[in-house]
Enzyme design. Structure first.
Site, mmCIF file in Angstrom:
data_model
loop_
_atom_site.group_PDB
_atom_site.id
_atom_site.type_symbol
_atom_site.label_atom_id
_atom_site.label_comp_id
_atom_site.label_asym_id
_atom_site.label_seq_id
_atom_site.Cartn_x
_atom_site.Cartn_y
_atom_site.Cartn_z
ATOM 1 N N ARG A 45 -1.298 16.937 13.125
ATOM 2 C CA ARG A 45 -0.414 16.074 12.350
ATOM 3 C C ARG A 45 0.150 16.758 11.105
ATOM 4 N NH1 ARG A 45 -5.604 13.336 12.292
ATOM 5 N NH2 ARG A 45 -6.719 13.503 10.296
ATOM 6 N N ASP A 46 1.063 16.029 10.500
ATOM 7 C CA ASP A 46 1.626 16.360 9.183
ATOM 8 C C ASP A 46 2.474 17.632 9.210
ATOM 9 O OD1 ASP A 46 -0.142 14.278 8.624
ATOM 10 O OD2 ASP A 46 -1.669 15.615 7.804
ATOM 11 N N ASP A 60 0.520 8.749 1.489
ATOM 12 C CA ASP A 60 1.018 10.113 1.350
ATOM 13 C C ASP A 60 2.501 10.189 0.985
ATOM 14 O OD1 ASP A 60 -1.475 10.744 2.248
ATOM 15 O OD2 ASP A 60 -0.836 11.454 4.217
ATOM 16 N N TRP A 104 0.840 -1.205 0.000
ATOM 17 C CA TRP A 104 0.000 0.000 0.000
ATOM 18 C C TRP A 104 0.866 1.243 0.000
ATOM 19 C CZ3 TRP A 104 -5.021 2.017 0.582
ATOM 20 C CH2 TRP A 104 -5.150 3.214 1.286
ATOM 21 N N GLU A 125 -5.176 18.747 6.277
ATOM 22 C CA GLU A 125 -4.236 17.631 6.307
ATOM 23 C C GLU A 125 -3.070 17.945 5.373
ATOM 24 O OE1 GLU A 125 -5.669 13.446 7.375
ATOM 25 O OE2 GLU A 125 -6.931 14.029 5.693
ATOM 26 N N THR A 156 2.602 11.096 8.471
ATOM 27 C CA THR A 156 3.144 12.076 7.529
ATOM 28 C C THR A 156 3.932 13.177 8.235
ATOM 29 O OG1 THR A 156 1.380 11.636 5.961
ATOM 30 C CG2 THR A 156 2.459 13.751 5.763
ATOM 31 N N TRP A 211 -10.016 9.451 0.285
ATOM 32 C CA TRP A 211 -10.470 8.725 1.474
ATOM 33 C C TRP A 211 -11.936 8.300 1.395
ATOM 34 C CZ3 TRP A 211 -7.184 6.227 4.005
ATOM 35 C CH2 TRP A 211 -5.898 6.723 4.236
#
Length: 519
Positions: free
Chosen positions: A183-184, A52, A49, A234, A107, A320
């Site tokens: 995040r990220d 990102d 898989w 994101e 990420t 998504w």
């Protein structure tokens, strides 16, 4: 932009015309099966898989790209490493940052610490990545890794360098849910203030931090936007760029889900100014770098040749809404997911003082074409089948018309004309409709039609259409508009046709660049 009828759900009003990489490196033997569906000129993982991409860095004459990778669809995984000299041919190097039990790597971004601000040595490659401390999702926090061997192996600090204070103080369910979106991290050097700037995506805003050493970070003011229907932020992107008129601008980008307000689920961006404390947008309504369903988690980075005026960009060709589903390549090639064509971005001054990012496919891609086939101009009133077949190519052409209501191109056309993906102009929509290419067992319905705004009065359009086994990317006019879609073509979906409804159109300047070998 709102419409009485959804841009994405409106079925094409069609008459008879419309009806009528793996990259360089060792490819596993299993992936070379006779019925392979693997992309020829897009980056794909050797197996498993792909998710990102992480923003690449340029080191020792090579771009180093990291991407989220797992052995199962949407599973916890690692940062895998790939390199490219030209943005087209990639060599895979396997795991660079490995997950640990209850400690997956999510990420983040990488930078080259030329001046040794972090104390690991000049030229060290530094990565900041989100990880859930103690495996607890509300503790989405930012961890530092460093590499002194050119980005092939990393060591990590044991404790987060940016703590999620919201998560650590959360007690109610609402507070916990809000905290589970921190995040990220994306890092950029602010040369005017001699410090690092980091932007982190939150559920309803972007949080900014600054640091002089990449270890100790100070929270600054957040960037909020009034239209919360755009979704949370994101994979934010932050950079400074010189426009084509010589002026400098900061750009804040993010992957966002604006499906509920009939806008894309891809990459939104704002131009503006970073003043050391906050990002001030020129306009709180964002622009969009892609209008398709499948250009998410995108990142951009400076071109090695023109770092001030050109950036390269790549996106994850998935969404998504359906990313957890199997795709045909799961069965035929044992992988799921690909990255988009690498694009070259230019910041261009527009009317009224606006600045927009224009996209074009990275120029090196053309050099990998195995042949170029020109065709005579065609005047079409209804439909015309082009005498050519293939599954990996660039089709370039102009379409002009006077009274036709609907004009376009069908790619991936089956011999009986029943299966195809339509790319055309109808009213104020420039659309890509993959609905007629839907495949039992891998259906992408109802997320079939994507559309970008275009002047309803336009009577011509220039298209560069990139088809590669399981995807279509369309660059319109001078790159003001791009629409990227994964499409589940079958082995027999190899034809091309032109169509018009309500009058004739001229299809001119037609040429096809063929890609007959895997890059």
């Amino acid at each position: 932009m709102m419409h009485e009828i959804s841009r994405r759900s409106l079925f094409q009003i069609a008459g008879v015309g419309a009806l009528g990489l793996y990259a360089a490196g060792a490819l596993p033997a299993a992936a070379r099966a006779q019925n392979s569906q693997r992309a020829l000129y897009h980056m794909t993982p050797p197996k498993g898989w792909l998710c990102d991409p992480q923003r690449p860095v340029y080191l020792n004459g090579t771009y180093h790209l990291y991407y989220l990778h797992s052995g199962v669809n949407n599973g916890n995984g690692d940062w895998d490493h790939a390199t490219t000299a030209d943005g087209v041919s990639f060599t895979h190097h396997g795991v660079a940052i490995a997950q640990k039990p209850d400690f997956p790597v999510w990420t983040g971004s990488t930078v080259i610490d030329e001046d040794d601000t972090a104390g690991f040595g000049p030229g060290t490659l530094i990565a900041l990545a989100t990880q859930p401390t103690d495996g607890i999702r509300k503790y989405q926090e930012q961890y530092l890794y460093w590499s002194t061997d050119g980005g092939y192996t990393f060591q990590g600090l044991p404790d987060p360098v940016i703590v999620n204070t919201d998560g650590r103080s959360a007690t109610t369910q609402a507070e916990i849910e809000n905290a589970e979106w921190c995040r990220d991290p994306k890092i950029h050097w602010d040369s005017a203030r001699n410090e690092w700037v980091c932007v982190i995506g939150r559920a309803r805003y972007a949080a900014f931090y600054t640091s002089t050493n990449l270890r100790d970070w100070q929270l600054k003011r957040n960037f909020d936007f009034p239209n919360h229907d755009l979704g949370g932020i994101e994979c934010p992107d932050l950079f400074e760029m010189t426009a084509d008129d010589g002026t400098k601008h900061w750009v804040l980008g993010a992957s966002m889900d604006a499906y509920s307000v009939d806008l894309p689920m891809t990459y939104a961006y704002w131009t503006g100014e970073w003043d050391g404390e906050q990002f001030n947008a020129d306009d709180l309504e964002p622009q969009w770098l892609d209008w398709g369903w499948d250009w998410y988690g995108a990142v951009s980075w400076p071109s090695a040749q023109n770092p001030e005026t050109r950036r390269l960009a790549i996106g994850w060709m998935n969404n998504w809404k359906y990313a957890n589903r199997d795709v045909p390549t799961d069965a035929t090639d044992h992988y799921n997911g690909q990255n988009s064509i690498v694009r070259e971005l230019e910041l261009s001054a527009q009317a009224g003082g606006k600045y927009s990012l224009l996209s074009s496919p990275v120029s090196a891609l053309s050099s990998y074409a195995t042949s170029t086939v020109p065709f005579e101009d065609q005047n079409v009133d209804g439909s015309f089948v082009l005498p050519w077949n293939g599954r990996a190519y660039e089709l370039e052409l102009d379409i002009s018309w006077d009274s036709a209501a609907n004009v376009g191109v069908s790619v991936g056309r089956s011999a009986d004309g029943k299966r195809h993906t339509n790319i055309g102009k109808y009213g104020s929509d420039l659309y890509v409709d993959r609905g007629p290419s839907d495949l039992d067992g891998y259906s992408l319905s109802p997320y079939s039609r994507a559309a970008a705004p275009i002047d309803a009065g336009a009577r011509s359009v220039h298209l560069r259409i990139f088809v590669d086994m399981q995807s279509v990317e369309v660059f319109v006019n001078d790159g003001h508009t791009v629409i990227s879609q994964q499409v589940h073509f079958t082995e027999g979906d190899t034809g091309i046709s032109f169509y018009t409804d309500g009058g004739p159109a001229t299809f001119s300047g037609i040429s096809i660049k063929e890609f007959a070998e895997r890059i």
